[in-house]
Scaffold this active site. Sequence first.
Site, PDB file in Angstrom:
ATOM      1  N   GLN A 128       1.148  -0.952   0.052  1.00 30.98           N
ATOM      2  CA  GLN A 128       0.181  -0.365   0.009  1.00 30.98           C
ATOM      3  C   GLN A 128       0.709   1.711  -0.270  1.00 30.98           C
ATOM      4  OE1 GLN A 128      -3.372   0.056   2.601  1.00 30.98           O
ATOM      5  NE2 GLN A 128      -2.279   1.920   3.697  1.00 30.98           N
ATOM      6  N   GLY A 129       0.649   2.030  -1.133  1.00 32.72           N
ATOM      7  CA  GLY A 129       1.771   2.942  -1.055  1.00 32.72           C
ATOM      8  C   GLY A 129       0.724   4.259  -0.902  1.00 32.72           C
ATOM      9  N   SER A 163       4.610  -1.406   4.353  1.00 36.37           N
ATOM     10  CA  SER A 163       4.631  -1.999   4.258  1.00 36.37           C
ATOM     11  C   SER A 163       5.023  -3.801   3.271  1.00 36.37           C
ATOM     12  CB  SER A 163       3.947  -2.960   5.969  1.00 36.37           C
ATOM     13  OG  SER A 163       3.751  -2.137   6.395  1.00 36.37           O
ATOM     14  N   GLU A 246     -10.301  -2.136   5.960  1.00 45.53           N
ATOM     15  CA  GLU A 246     -10.189  -2.618   6.975  1.00 45.53           C
ATOM     16  C   GLU A 246     -10.447  -2.883   8.685  1.00 45.53           C
ATOM     17  OE1 GLU A 246      -6.891   0.263   7.647  1.00 45.53           O
ATOM     18  OE2 GLU A 246      -5.521  -0.581   7.511  1.00 45.53           O
ATOM     19  N   ASN A 370      -2.883   7.262  17.677  1.00 46.87           N
ATOM     20  CA  ASN A 370      -4.189   7.591  19.038  1.00 46.87           C
ATOM     21  C   ASN A 370      -5.208   9.201  18.596  1.00 46.87           C
ATOM     22  OD1 ASN A 370      -3.986   4.875  19.330  1.00 46.87           O
ATOM     23  ND2 ASN A 370      -3.478   5.302  21.743  1.00 46.87           N
TER      24      ASN A 370
END
Lengths: 392, 310
Positions: A128-129, A163, A246, A370
């Site tokens: 994923q870019g 990743s 996701e 967060n």
Amino acid sequence: MKLGFSAEEELFRQECAEWLQGQMAGEFRDIKGISTLTAKAERRKEWEQQLAAHKWSCIGWPSEWGGRDATLAQQVIFAEEYARAGVPGRVNHIGIELAGPTILAFGTEEQKQRFLPGIAAGQTIFCQGFSEPGAGSDLASVRTKGRLENGEWVVNGQKIWTSLAHISDWIFVVTRTEEGSKGPKGLTFLMMELDQPGIEVRGIKQINGDAEFNETFFTDARCAADSMIGGVGEGWKIAMGLLAFERGVSTLGQQMAFRNELDEIIAAAKETGAARNPLIRQRIAKAEIGLRLMRYGALRMLSNTDHSKIDGAALTYKIQWATWRRSLGELAMDVLGQAGELAEGADYEWPVLSNLFLYSRADTIYGGTNQIQRNLIAERGLGLPREPRGDA
Amino acid sequence: MDFRFTDDQLTLAESVRDYLAGTHGPEVLRRLDAEGNRDPAIWQGLTEMGLTGLLVPEEHGGLGLGLVEAALIAAECGRACLAEPLVDTAFVAVPWLVRNGDLADLGAIAAGERQMPLPHVLNPWVADGEGSALESVDPLRNLVMFPAAGSADPYLLDLGALMSAAQLVGLADAMLHQAVEYAKIRTQFGQPVGAFQALKHQLASCAVAVEFAKPAVWRAAEALQDGGESASVHVSHAKVAASDAAVLTAETAIQVHGAMGYTYEVDLHFWMKRSWALNGAWGDRAWHLKRIDQAVIGGTMPIGPEHTFA
């Protein structure tokens, strides 16, 4: 509320468990229990193909594209049995859980035929870019440029925190295709093959010594004009649609992995004697409660039939599990005491609980920190006014 | 596997919410505080809605519903900061009496003629019972010390803890709502204070705590209704999570209100004090955490990869 599974579902569970445990005791026993994302990458690509050969690679997809049309409960069961059997994480989870569903939802028929069979078969590994050095929390400020030239997209710029780019075949890239545009406007979502002269991937070493993510450089990198998902300028819409996937079923498999981690900490506490310490006992009890809350929260979220609606549970889920797991890492260290300092060998390799401590520092950062999560909860969930923003 | 409520359950909870919102607003709390805490008309209204007989079997004049419905309504009682002993009588005492086959008072309870808050050895003083009066931090709580020791039955304790947890999530919801609405209208430095991350992040943390405590309460209600062996541990999960959520939200809501939050004039203190009282009732957080750690570390709760953990 029906909190149990039906007899039919329990049969399905048995089928999943038998197959997965058989694999982990047999042909693929060498990858059982691996907790990092990068170890034995080639064997894990073979594992992707083994899953595909037995139609377990993407059970939630439609059957015409290699899935099983699995119900939500079946997907939950498979994810649980997957984690329970000690199977390592999917090296193609981005392809299966993000790229595939995005193409299914927004791609053309031709794109589905071009990409989905390879993803389902474990032959096409995706990464994923999205993030860039200057576009982290402020994702919409991406600067990587795309332009159409002689029927091809030509891309220049840099992505970061990609990743598994070093073991992937394809990358989806959010590019700025409208000169002078700002923020979420003027972006386009492109699928690019990594193996080409215009793309260079460099690993980034993490605090645990592993190098799961990368910097990805684009210098006149190319892809065909029809490698775009959605239309020109619709990149933000596609990216946001993708991020919604996701929150899916994988969260429940993740909880089974968390269960395993907490159980391991409890076992360690008994072994070291830390379990006799009332402060440690209380923290273990709190960790147990936190895990239960996630479990019930996720089950409630997934029971919601309208998955397009962001309800309170979905909005709060990321910060809950990330914060819980970061604390779990700290609990693990306190249970291990001084032994937590010790690496497993001379190569800066870590036993599972130490790696949990180090790795979980990332949980409260990636996929929306967060702080970003709290902004979203406050603004979208509670309806508080937006904080002042620059006009970038 | 389905964590949703039925339409009937949701309709019931909504009707109670609407009724209490319409008849039991903050002005009623202020009036009760000034005029002796109880108004027979409120009890009459609750009785007419069938709530006193919610868990009373139909043959004794009740609705014969279960603990999940009761927990949903207890949460609404918390939201409205209802002080009448409805939860103690109808949702704690009634199921305990039914379990013990002690059916003599059920008809009178369903008819609204009898209130029956029960003591427990862990919880020797209760509101609206017979006994020597005590002064509670909660000005609407008519606390008494029972003349005789209460039961030591763990089922009674579980019922009390579950229904306290349910009230606590309702209380937390109400306090969060008040704080959010205040943060939208209170202006400083030229903007609503709720635009500042220093406040909105604290409110977001409360929302997370409340959102995740709720399903734990519903799960515990289902477990106690089913009577499985791990039901008590589920109740402890719920009591700790709901107490954490309510105490955090009370603290944050006062902070968001600034100096106004410290005044008796702002209604918030009614909810905050009820939360404080229920946090310690029917086993405080330390007690319930201990019950959980004994189950998890001591091995009475099945854990490990061979078990699912719904």
